[in-house]
Design an enzyme around this catalytic site. Structure first.
Site, PDB file in Angstrom:
ATOM      1  N   SER A 109       0.813  -1.220   0.000  1.00 16.77           N
ATOM      2  CA  SER A 109       0.000   0.000   0.000  1.00 16.77           C
ATOM      3  C   SER A 109       0.845   1.267   0.000  1.00 16.77           C
ATOM      4  CB  SER A 109      -0.952   0.004   1.200  1.00 16.77           C
ATOM      5  OG  SER A 109      -0.226  -0.048   2.408  1.00 16.77           O
ATOM      6  N   THR A 150      -1.889   3.960   3.813  1.00 11.91           N
ATOM      7  CA  THR A 150      -0.976   5.083   3.806  1.00 11.91           C
ATOM      8  C   THR A 150      -0.127   5.047   5.046  1.00 11.91           C
ATOM      9  OG1 THR A 150      -2.786   6.325   2.837  1.00 11.91           O
ATOM     10  CG2 THR A 150      -1.025   7.617   3.858  1.00 11.91           C
ATOM     11  N   THR A 184       1.914   7.069  -0.035  1.00 13.69           N
ATOM     12  CA  THR A 184       1.020   5.944  -0.327  1.00 13.69           C
ATOM     13  C   THR A 184       1.045   5.608  -1.818  1.00 13.69           C
ATOM     14  OG1 THR A 184      -1.263   5.169  -0.087  1.00 13.69           O
ATOM     15  CG2 THR A 184      -0.983   7.430  -0.778  1.00 13.69           C
ATOM     16  N   ARG A 203      -6.109   8.946 -10.614  1.00 16.79           N
ATOM     17  CA  ARG A 203      -6.770   9.260  -9.329  1.00 16.79           C
ATOM     18  C   ARG A 203      -5.708   9.681  -8.301  1.00 16.79           C
ATOM     19  NH1 ARG A 203      -6.364   7.371  -3.719  1.00 16.79           N
ATOM     20  NH2 ARG A 203      -8.363   7.783  -2.759  1.00 16.79           N
ATOM     21  N   THR A 245      -5.486   8.542   7.227  1.00 18.52           N
ATOM     22  CA  THR A 245      -5.410   7.277   6.503  1.00 18.52           C
ATOM     23  C   THR A 245      -6.840   6.866   6.169  1.00 18.52           C
ATOM     24  OG1 THR A 245      -4.639   4.991   6.678  1.00 18.52           O
ATOM     25  CG2 THR A 245      -5.430   5.998   8.700  1.00 18.52           C
ATOM     26  N   GLY A 246      -6.979   6.068   5.136  1.00 16.17           N
ATOM     27  CA  GLY A 246      -8.317   5.625   4.765  1.00 16.17           C
ATOM     28  C   GLY A 246      -8.746   6.206   3.439  1.00 16.17           C
TER      29      GLY A 246
HETATM   30  N1  GLY Z   1      -5.518   7.716   2.048  1.00 10.99           N
HETATM   31  C1  GLY Z   1      -4.884   7.327   0.875  1.00 10.99           C
HETATM   32  C2  GLY Z   1      -5.686   7.451  -0.331  1.00 10.99           C
HETATM   33  O1  GLY Z   1      -6.898   7.576  -0.290  1.00 10.99           O
HETATM   34  O2  GLY Z   1      -5.112   7.411  -1.394  1.00 10.99           O
END
Ligand code: GLY
Length: 345
Positions: free
Chosen positions: A86, A205, A223, A233, A256-257
């Site tokens: 990740s 992340t 990340t 994206r 994070t998330g």
């Molecule tokens: N929190 C990392 C992402 O949405 O890319």
């Protein structure tokens, strides 16, 4: 629930200055450390993979180094770890099989640098730092970020490991995108199978915050973003104020998330501003999580977002929508603390 008025009465006024600005708005300013205050260095970061990252940051902090150097060194650990799917090298690719990385860094003077959708570079955090230090800009993206990195001596590499390529090809069989909460722990868990069934992949992340012996705060966030995202994206991680924010008078926060929800609420900036108003770190993180839940209660049930915060006094806290978010803490007393964050659900 945190009672801000009570907090201001009971503690902030004794430890802080209540400032009234020209508009008549009062704000609580934490007391700036003086030379008489002993500042204890500290580094915190998201998830269990933060433990190893913190150790690298601690090497810098314990030698009296600057928090900016510490967070860069720290997050380079998961960036270079092919088992971490990740972040960085070995990260899950997008739908087109391309590994695209997002990262940002911020120092004690409010300087910041960021890269988004950067391909082929092992350490996007170091490119972000170079954007901060060598250009008049804050953010470079895509081909421009890659060109800048290559012109400044970074090596072009293939970030797609055989394991992540295999996972992507497996995913292509159904090509569904359905985030699974806290999957980042499962991906990194050595006991878990290397390849989870199709559409089981999410992302996450590393966000890191450090306080050095001079009492200065810095942060970094990096990340590979959502697994199998649309090409191009960009999540919250490279967006200053969303994935990371530092105000050396107050504190720092990172997230994070699901990045889209963090961006919509300018999450990390919000956490820092709440701390400026007197909220302790965990309560500030909780309030930022509640904003997300209040705006989209149905969606919030299905997703994970977590915030992590550190204030100028070295107090830290976290809060998440869902159970399962953890954060790592490293200081003189304990180098490998892993704390489960409180959560709404
Ligand atoms: N929190 C990392 C992402 O949405 O890319």
């Amino acid at each position: 629930m945190f009672d801000r008025r009570k907090f201001i009465k009971s503690s902030a006024l004794t430890a802080s200055l209540l400032a009234i600005d020209k508009t008549g708005i009062a704000s609580v300013l934490p007391k700036a450390p003086t030379s008489a205050d002993s500042v204890k260095p500290l580094v915190i970061s998201t998830w269990d993979f933060g433990i190893a990252a913190n150790h690298a940051a601690w090497d810098v902090l314990s030698a009296g180094g600057r928090s900016l150097d510490a967070v860069e060194k720290g997050v380079q650990v998961p960036e270079a770890d092919p088992k971490n799917q990740s972040v960085g090298y070995g990260g899950m690719p997008d739908r087109d099989g391309k590994v695209t990385l997002d990262a940002c860094i911020m120092d004690e003077d409010g300087n910041c640098g960021s890269v988004a959708a950067l391909e082929h570079i092992m350490h996007p955090i170091s490119v972000a730092r170079m954007v901060m230090e060598k250009t008049p800009h804050v953010m470079l993206v895509g081909d421009g970020a890659l060109q800048f990195a290559l012109e400044n001596g970074f090596q072009k590499i293939n970030l797609l490991t055989p394991e992540s390529e295999k996972a992507w090809k497996e995913w292509l069989k159904t090509a569904k995108y359905q985030p699974v909460m806290n999957i980042e722990n499962k991906l990194y868990d050595k006991a878990a199978p290397t390849h989870l069934p199709g559409n089981q992949y999410n992302h996450d992340t590393i966000g890191m915050l450090a306080l050095d012996a001079k009492g200065n705060l810095s942060g970094a966030c990096t990340t590979s973003g959502m697994a199998f995202k649309l090409h191009g994206r960009v999540g919250d991680s490279p967006i200053i104020g969303a994935g990371l924010y530092i105000d050396n008078e107050v504190g720092g926060a990172t997230s994070t998330g699901v990045g889209e929800e963090v961006i919509r609420n300018v999450g990390s900036f919000l956490v820092v501003e709440l701390m400026r108003q007197g909220y302790p770190p965990e309560e500030a993180c909780k309030e930022a999580v509640m904003r997300i839940i209040k705006r989209k209660p149905a969606k919030a049930k299905e997703i994970q977002v977590g915030f992590l915060a550190l204030n100028k006094k070295g107090q830290y806290g976290a809060y998440a929508i869902q159970k399962g978010f953890s954060f790592a803490v490293c200081n003189e007393e304990n180098k490998s603390l892993l704390i489960p964050a409180k959560s709404y659900y």
